[in-house]
Design a protein around this motif. Structure first.
Motif, mmCIF file in Angstrom:
data_model
loop_
_atom_site.group_PDB
_atom_site.id
_atom_site.type_symbol
_atom_site.label_atom_id
_atom_site.label_comp_id
_atom_site.label_asym_id
_atom_site.label_seq_id
_atom_site.Cartn_x
_atom_site.Cartn_y
_atom_site.Cartn_z
ATOM 1 N N ALA A 1 0.877 -1.182 0.000
ATOM 2 C CA ALA A 1 0.000 0.000 0.000
ATOM 3 C C ALA A 1 0.908 1.224 0.000
ATOM 4 O O ALA A 1 2.139 1.105 -0.057
ATOM 5 C CB ALA A 1 -0.941 -0.003 1.201
ATOM 6 N N MET A 2 0.304 2.412 0.093
ATOM 7 C CA MET A 2 1.087 3.643 0.139
ATOM 8 C C MET A 2 0.408 4.650 1.056
ATOM 9 O O MET A 2 -0.820 4.814 1.005
ATOM 10 C CB MET A 2 1.232 4.239 -1.264
ATOM 11 C CG MET A 2 2.129 5.469 -1.325
ATOM 12 S SD MET A 2 2.376 6.076 -3.008
ATOM 13 C CE MET A 2 0.775 6.769 -3.365
ATOM 14 N N VAL A 3 1.201 5.298 1.903
ATOM 15 C CA VAL A 3 0.688 6.307 2.819
ATOM 16 C C VAL A 3 0.680 7.660 2.115
ATOM 17 O O VAL A 3 1.681 8.059 1.512
ATOM 18 C CB VAL A 3 1.566 6.375 4.090
ATOM 19 C CG1 VAL A 3 1.098 7.504 5.000
ATOM 20 C CG2 VAL A 3 1.520 5.042 4.833
ATOM 21 N N LEU A 4 -0.446 8.380 2.163
ATOM 22 C CA LEU A 4 -0.535 9.703 1.538
ATOM 23 C C LEU A 4 0.128 10.760 2.410
ATOM 24 O O LEU A 4 -0.106 10.822 3.625
ATOM 25 C CB LEU A 4 -1.991 10.104 1.311
ATOM 26 C CG LEU A 4 -2.703 9.609 0.053
ATOM 27 C CD1 LEU A 4 -4.033 10.334 -0.099
ATOM 28 C CD2 LEU A 4 -1.865 9.812 -1.189
ATOM 29 N N ALA A 5 0.924 11.620 1.765
ATOM 30 C CA ALA A 5 1.590 12.716 2.479
ATOM 31 C C ALA A 5 1.648 13.931 1.565
ATOM 32 O O ALA A 5 1.607 13.815 0.335
ATOM 33 C CB ALA A 5 2.997 12.304 2.911
ATOM 34 N N ALA A 6 1.732 15.095 2.177
ATOM 35 C CA ALA A 6 1.787 16.362 1.432
ATOM 36 C C ALA A 6 3.182 16.964 1.542
ATOM 37 O O ALA A 6 3.866 16.818 2.557
ATOM 38 C CB ALA A 6 0.751 17.343 1.987
ATOM 39 N N SER A 7 3.585 17.668 0.479
ATOM 40 C CA SER A 7 4.851 18.398 0.475
ATOM 41 C C SER A 7 4.700 19.600 -0.447
ATOM 42 O O SER A 7 3.825 19.604 -1.322
ATOM 43 C CB SER A 7 6.002 17.501 -0.002
ATOM 44 O OG SER A 7 5.751 17.021 -1.310
ATOM 45 N N PRO A 8 5.526 20.642 -0.260
ATOM 46 C CA PRO A 8 5.393 21.826 -1.122
ATOM 47 C C PRO A 8 5.626 21.465 -2.587
ATOM 48 O O PRO A 8 6.422 20.576 -2.905
ATOM 49 C CB PRO A 8 6.507 22.752 -0.606
ATOM 50 C CG PRO A 8 6.778 22.280 0.782
ATOM 51 C CD PRO A 8 6.571 20.805 0.767
ATOM 52 N N ARG A 9 4.920 22.159 -3.471
ATOM 53 C CA ARG A 9 5.153 21.943 -4.901
ATOM 54 C C ARG A 9 6.527 22.506 -5.261
ATOM 55 O O ARG A 9 6.803 23.685 -5.018
ATOM 56 C CB ARG A 9 4.070 22.625 -5.734
ATOM 57 C CG ARG A 9 2.693 22.021 -5.525
ATOM 58 C CD ARG A 9 1.675 22.576 -6.484
ATOM 59 N NE ARG A 9 0.355 22.002 -6.209
ATOM 60 C CZ ARG A 9 -0.062 20.829 -6.686
ATOM 61 N NH1 ARG A 9 0.753 20.137 -7.467
ATOM 62 N NH2 ARG A 9 -1.259 20.357 -6.397
ATOM 63 N N PRO A 10 7.406 21.676 -5.847
ATOM 64 C CA PRO A 10 8.759 22.169 -6.138
ATOM 65 C C PRO A 10 8.768 23.164 -7.291
ATOM 66 O O PRO A 10 7.970 23.063 -8.227
ATOM 67 C CB PRO A 10 9.507 20.891 -6.510
ATOM 68 C CG PRO A 10 8.446 19.976 -7.047
ATOM 69 C CD PRO A 10 7.209 20.283 -6.261
ATOM 70 N N LYS A 11 9.655 24.126 -7.209
ATOM 71 C CA LYS A 11 9.864 25.023 -8.337
ATOM 72 C C LYS A 11 10.770 24.317 -9.336
ATOM 73 O O LYS A 11 11.439 23.337 -9.012
ATOM 74 C CB LYS A 11 10.506 26.323 -7.852
ATOM 75 C CG LYS A 11 9.615 27.111 -6.896
ATOM 76 C CD LYS A 11 10.323 28.349 -6.395
ATOM 77 C CE LYS A 11 9.442 29.101 -5.394
ATOM 78 N NZ LYS A 11 10.132 30.279 -4.822
ATOM 79 N N GLU A 12 10.767 24.796 -10.553
ATOM 80 C CA GLU A 12 11.557 24.152 -11.597
ATOM 81 C C GLU A 12 13.021 24.056 -11.187
ATOM 82 O O GLU A 12 13.632 25.040 -10.752
ATOM 83 C CB GLU A 12 11.427 24.937 -12.910
ATOM 84 C CG GLU A 12 12.046 24.209 -14.088
ATOM 85 C CD GLU A 12 11.771 24.909 -15.411
ATOM 86 O OE1 GLU A 12 12.363 24.503 -16.419
ATOM 87 O OE2 GLU A 12 10.964 25.860 -15.420
#
Length: 343
Positions: free
Chosen positions: A235-246
């Motif tokens: 399975a996979m645990v959902l997590a949030a992180s900042p959207r990376p800039k290019e």
């Protein structure tokens, strides 16, 4: 019906719901063959009355149709002149937690998904009357058309019973998580009297190990299991992180686990408002369902996890945010990251 009450509808959808409520009333007053045949045809490409979104129209149809379907013979259900799409809707509504009907098993319409008496052969030709041959065995029923929706991803509340560092990989944790599986389910084991899955996650160094212990999370449960440095992750645990800039490293953090309501139970279904439906049993990697919809997973200014349909090209111009909610109606959140990517 907390999850159903939380649904929001456009004015066009409200009009369509009323049309279906009128049909349900007509069915209850006296179902005619013509009305039932038209209803069966209308449902051929729909998961619910109005497409994919659940509504009170589905409940009204169920209440009108269930007694009727219960009395049908197998031939009336799935025979050559049967109405299998009506049977499918009744079975979906009586079993889905989205509608919260709580129908006792003894009162449900018994539906055997393997009992398909007739499948129309493609390009079938009429047999000559004078020639009597044994009818060939009918092929298995073709799969129902897949509705393009994030509901195909099986999201559930998970309870991490323990988490340790992966013995062979510095970046990985190995967690033992209960997600409501039945005993004997593939790729599960038993731990402290509970059916559990082993889940590897690349959170070592991003989330303190002590924060992984004994907590509730949201888990993707129908990805194909993979071995990660010798340990099978199921399975996979959902997590949030900042959207990376290019040009930025998108693995440097910070990372926050998606948290369901405190009173949510392990195994409770989780879905995006406006996109409820039945998930695939196992996602076919070739169909790229996870890769198609994951870019729409985000967080709002209120720290609620949501699905942004507008960024998913496959949805062809659909827009709007749908909050990530449990079947009992609670919203899943993160601690502080706004406008984040979630995966």
């Amino acid at each position: 019906m907390a999850a159903l009450d939380a649904q929001k509808y456009t004015s066009a959808e409200e009009t369509e719901i009323q049309t279906w409520l009128d049909k349900a009333a007509s069915l209850k007053a006296g179902p005619t063959d013509a009305l039932l045949d038209q209803l069966n045809a209308d449902l051929a490409t729909r998961t619910t009355a109005i497409g994919t979104k659940p509504s009170k129209a589905d409940v009204a149809l169920y209440e009108s149709l269930a007694p009727l379907v219960k009395s049908w013979t197998p031939e009336q259900r799935t025979g050559e002149k049967g109405r299998p799409n009506i049977v499918r809707l009744v079975d979906f509504v009586q079993n889905s937690p989205i509608f919260g009907l709580g129908v006792a098993d003894a009162d449900k319409v018994a539906v055997d998904p393997e009992e398909i008496l007739y499948v129309k052969p493609p390009g079938a030709k009429k047999q000559k009357k004078e020639k009597k041959e044994r009818a060939p065995k009918q092929p298995a029923a073709p799969p129902a058309p897949t509705v393009l929706s994030p509901c195909l991803i099986d999201l559930r509340v998970g309870h991490i019973l323990k988490a340790i560092k992966h013995p062979e990989a510095d970046s990985l944790y190995v967690s033992t998580i209960a997600v409501g599986d039945a005993p004997g389910t593939d790729d599960t084991s038993e731990y402290e009297g509970q059916v559990v899955r082993t889940v590897c996650s690349g959170l070592n160094g991003l989330v303190p190990l002590e924060e992984m212990q004994g907590r509730k999370v949201v888990v993707v449960c129908n990805l194909k299991p993979v071995k990660m440095r010798g340990i099978k992750s199921c399975a996979m645990v959902l997590a949030a992180s900042p959207r990376p800039k290019e040009g930025e490293d998108d693995h440097k953090g910070p990372v926050e686990l998606v948290t369901p309501p405190a009173d949510a139970k392990a195994g409770e279904r989780v879905f995006f408002e406006g996109w409820a439906g039945e998930p695939e049993k196992v996602l076919n990697p070739k169909k790229k369902i996870w890769e198609t919809f994951q870019p729409g997973f985000t967080t709002t200014e209120d720290l609620e996890v949501a699905f942004d349909a507008g960024v998913v090209e496959a949805l062809e111009g659909k827009t709007g945010l749908g909050k990530l909610v449990t079947a009992s109606g609670g919203v899943c959140k993160v601690a502080s990251l706004k406008g984040a990517q979630v995966r």
